[in-house]
Scaffold this active site. Structure first.
Site, PDB file in Angstrom:
ATOM      1  N   ASN A  82      36.211  47.383  43.261  1.00 42.43           N
ATOM      2  CA  ASN A  82      35.245  46.823  42.319  1.00 42.43           C
ATOM      3  C   ASN A  82      33.957  47.622  42.484  1.00 42.43           C
ATOM      4  O   ASN A  82      33.234  47.436  43.455  1.00 42.43           O
ATOM      5  CB  ASN A  82      35.027  45.335  42.664  1.00 42.43           C
ATOM      6  CG  ASN A  82      33.915  44.713  41.855  1.00 42.43           C
ATOM      7  OD1 ASN A  82      33.414  45.305  40.908  1.00 42.43           O
ATOM      8  ND2 ASN A  82      33.511  43.499  42.226  1.00 42.43           N
ATOM      9  N   LYS A 142      31.277  47.552  40.784  1.00 46.27           N
ATOM     10  CA  LYS A 142      30.066  46.813  40.400  1.00 46.27           C
ATOM     11  C   LYS A 142      29.153  47.700  39.537  1.00 46.27           C
ATOM     12  O   LYS A 142      29.644  48.516  38.769  1.00 46.27           O
ATOM     13  CB  LYS A 142      29.358  46.275  41.649  1.00 46.27           C
ATOM     14  CG  LYS A 142      30.338  45.478  42.548  1.00 46.27           C
ATOM     15  CD  LYS A 142      29.677  44.648  43.585  1.00 46.27           C
ATOM     16  CE  LYS A 142      30.752  43.941  44.411  1.00 46.27           C
ATOM     17  NZ  LYS A 142      30.198  43.011  45.369  1.00 46.27           N
ATOM     18  N   HIS A 174      34.418  36.666  39.110  1.00 45.32           N
ATOM     19  CA  HIS A 174      33.879  37.218  40.359  1.00 45.32           C
ATOM     20  C   HIS A 174      32.674  36.377  40.786  1.00 45.32           C
ATOM     21  O   HIS A 174      31.933  35.852  39.953  1.00 45.32           O
ATOM     22  CB  HIS A 174      33.461  38.675  40.145  1.00 45.32           C
ATOM     23  CG  HIS A 174      33.037  39.333  41.425  1.00 45.32           C
ATOM     24  ND1 HIS A 174      31.764  39.191  41.924  1.00 45.32           N
ATOM     25  CD2 HIS A 174      33.718  40.065  42.321  1.00 45.32           C
ATOM     26  CE1 HIS A 174      31.685  39.837  43.088  1.00 45.32           C
ATOM     27  NE2 HIS A 174      32.866  40.378  43.341  1.00 45.32           N
ATOM     28  N   GLU A 188      29.807  37.097  41.715  1.00 48.60           N
ATOM     29  CA  GLU A 188      28.515  37.450  41.117  1.00 48.60           C
ATOM     30  C   GLU A 188      28.414  36.942  39.675  1.00 48.60           C
ATOM     31  O   GLU A 188      27.339  36.584  39.207  1.00 48.60           O
ATOM     32  CB  GLU A 188      28.301  38.976  41.215  1.00 48.60           C
ATOM     33  CG  GLU A 188      27.983  39.364  42.661  1.00 48.60           C
ATOM     34  CD  GLU A 188      28.572  40.669  43.135  1.00 48.60           C
ATOM     35  OE1 GLU A 188      28.869  41.549  42.312  1.00 48.60           O
ATOM     36  OE2 GLU A 188      28.751  40.807  44.369  1.00 48.60           O
ATOM     37  N   GLU A 226      37.927  35.495  47.491  1.00 52.10           N
ATOM     38  CA  GLU A 226      36.737  36.176  47.991  1.00 52.10           C
ATOM     39  C   GLU A 226      35.711  35.130  48.431  1.00 52.10           C
ATOM     40  O   GLU A 226      34.948  34.615  47.588  1.00 52.10           O
ATOM     41  CB  GLU A 226      36.115  37.047  46.893  1.00 52.10           C
ATOM     42  CG  GLU A 226      37.014  38.159  46.417  1.00 52.10           C
ATOM     43  CD  GLU A 226      36.196  39.297  45.815  1.00 52.10           C
ATOM     44  OE1 GLU A 226      36.287  40.407  46.344  1.00 52.10           O
ATOM     45  OE2 GLU A 226      35.456  39.071  44.858  1.00 52.10           O
ATOM     46  N   GLY A 237      29.712  41.594  50.497  1.00 51.25           N
ATOM     47  CA  GLY A 237      28.547  42.463  50.674  1.00 51.25           C
ATOM     48  C   GLY A 237      27.729  42.155  51.914  1.00 51.25           C
ATOM     49  O   GLY A 237      26.610  42.635  52.058  1.00 51.25           O
ATOM     50  N   SER A 277      33.825  42.245  52.293  1.00 49.51           N
ATOM     51  CA  SER A 277      33.591  43.150  53.428  1.00 49.51           C
ATOM     52  C   SER A 277      34.872  43.767  53.984  1.00 49.51           C
ATOM     53  O   SER A 277      34.994  43.949  55.203  1.00 49.51           O
ATOM     54  CB  SER A 277      32.789  42.431  54.529  1.00 49.51           C
ATOM     55  OG  SER A 277      31.517  42.062  54.036  1.00 49.51           O
TER      56      SER A 277
HETATM   57  P1  PGA Z   1      32.345  43.903  49.331  1.00 49.09           P
HETATM   58  O1  PGA Z   1      32.533  43.294  47.861  1.00 49.09           O
HETATM   59  O2  PGA Z   1      33.641  44.608  49.697  1.00 49.09           O
HETATM   60  O3  PGA Z   1      31.196  44.865  49.206  1.00 49.09           O
HETATM   61  O4  PGA Z   1      32.066  42.767  50.253  1.00 49.09           O
HETATM   62  C1  PGA Z   1      33.762  42.718  47.464  1.00 49.09           C
HETATM   63  C2  PGA Z   1      33.670  42.213  46.035  1.00 49.09           C
HETATM   64  O5  PGA Z   1      32.592  41.759  45.616  1.00 49.09           O
HETATM   65  O6  PGA Z   1      34.659  42.250  45.291  1.00 49.09           O
END
Ligand code: PGA
Length: 256
Positions: free
Chosen positions: A10, A12, A97, A99, A169, A175, A214
């Site tokens: 992803n 982003k 997601h 976000e 997730e 993140g 992560s």
């Molecule tokens: P990350 O993000 O691997 O940076 O924690 C995962 C995601 O948001 O899909």
């Protein structure tokens, strides 16, 4: 027993068209062929989709979008429709997601409409679910997953099930550098799998459940070794070829 995995990146709001093309090129060079048990997907920003698709042509790398609106066309300024994604050749769409849910305040019923629109147009939704830290601390993790699955998948028909992927997730792991432990991931995945079986029948038990939050090249192997972890949805570590290739390599090794 041989396992099969989906490793998804992803990206982003990162990587312009030129950078997207360069990253796909590097992934192709690392893995010109994938074993039958491993699928790789990258999800660039809308403006980089065509560059990534062009570069991925003829390779095993699949390209997905990070979001879409559910209507086919109309006065929806700033949105992108399933038909538009289909027309450029996208295979998957990330939906729900964290976000989108927490920064852009997308409610469960909007996410459900988007999931249903994917099925209607033959796109493969990756439905993201996961609890916040407050919800985990209040002992509500499994209840949250139940609600997000139940509403997100309302109205799904048996023929849609093979197109579906779910990604667990935990919001607190995205993140932050703090991944769920393999045990925490396995517990959530086993629960989600049981619910998918109840909601969708035997085919629901076969739905791939990715872990995200992560994931890095140094923790991918332990997470992917868990029985109900069928892949990874990777944010930060998907933006550079060496770290994403390390995660792909972990899946390739475990698939054989
Ligand atoms: P990350 O993000 O691997 O940076 O924690 C995962 C995601 O948001 O899909």
């Amino acid at each position: 027993m041989a396992r099969s995995y989906l490793i998804a990146g992803n990206w982003k709001m990162h990587l312009n068209a030129e950078e997207a093309r360069a990253l796909v090129k590097a992934l192709k060079a690392h893995t010109p062929k994938l074993p039958p048990g491993v699928e790789v997907l990258v999800c660039p920003a809308f403006t980089s989709l065509e560059a990534a698709l062009e570069e991925a042509k003829g390779s095993p790398i699949q390209v997905g979008a990070q979001n879409m609106y559910w209507q086919e066309q109309g006065a929806f300024t700033g949105e992108v429709s399933p038909l538009m994604l289909k027309s450029v050749g996208v295979s998957h769409v990330l939906l729900g997601h964290s976000e989108r849910r927490h920064v852009f305040m997308e409610p469960d019923d909007l996410i459900q409409k988007k999931v249903a629109a994917c099925f209607k147009h033959g796109l493969k939704p990756v439905l993201c679910i996961g609890e916040t830290l407050d919800e985990r601390n209040a002992g509500k993790t499994l209840e949250v997953l139940d609600r997000q699955l139940h509403t997100g998948l309302a109205g799904l028909k048996p023929e849609d099930v093979p197109l579906l992927t779910v990604a667990y997730e935990p919001v607190w792991a995205i993140g932050t550098g703090v991944n769920a432990t393999p045990q925490q991931a396995q517990e959530a995945h086993a629960h989600a799998r049981k619910r998918l079986g109840e909601l969708l029948g035997a085919a629901g038990l076969q739905v791939k459940i990715l872990y995200g939050g992560s994931v890095k090249d140094d923790n991918a192997k332990v997470l992917l070794s868990e029985k109900d972890v069928d892949g990874a949805l990777v944010g930060g570590a998907a933006l550079k070829a060496p770290s994403f290739c390390g995660i792909m390599d972990a899946a390739i090794a475990l698939s054989q």
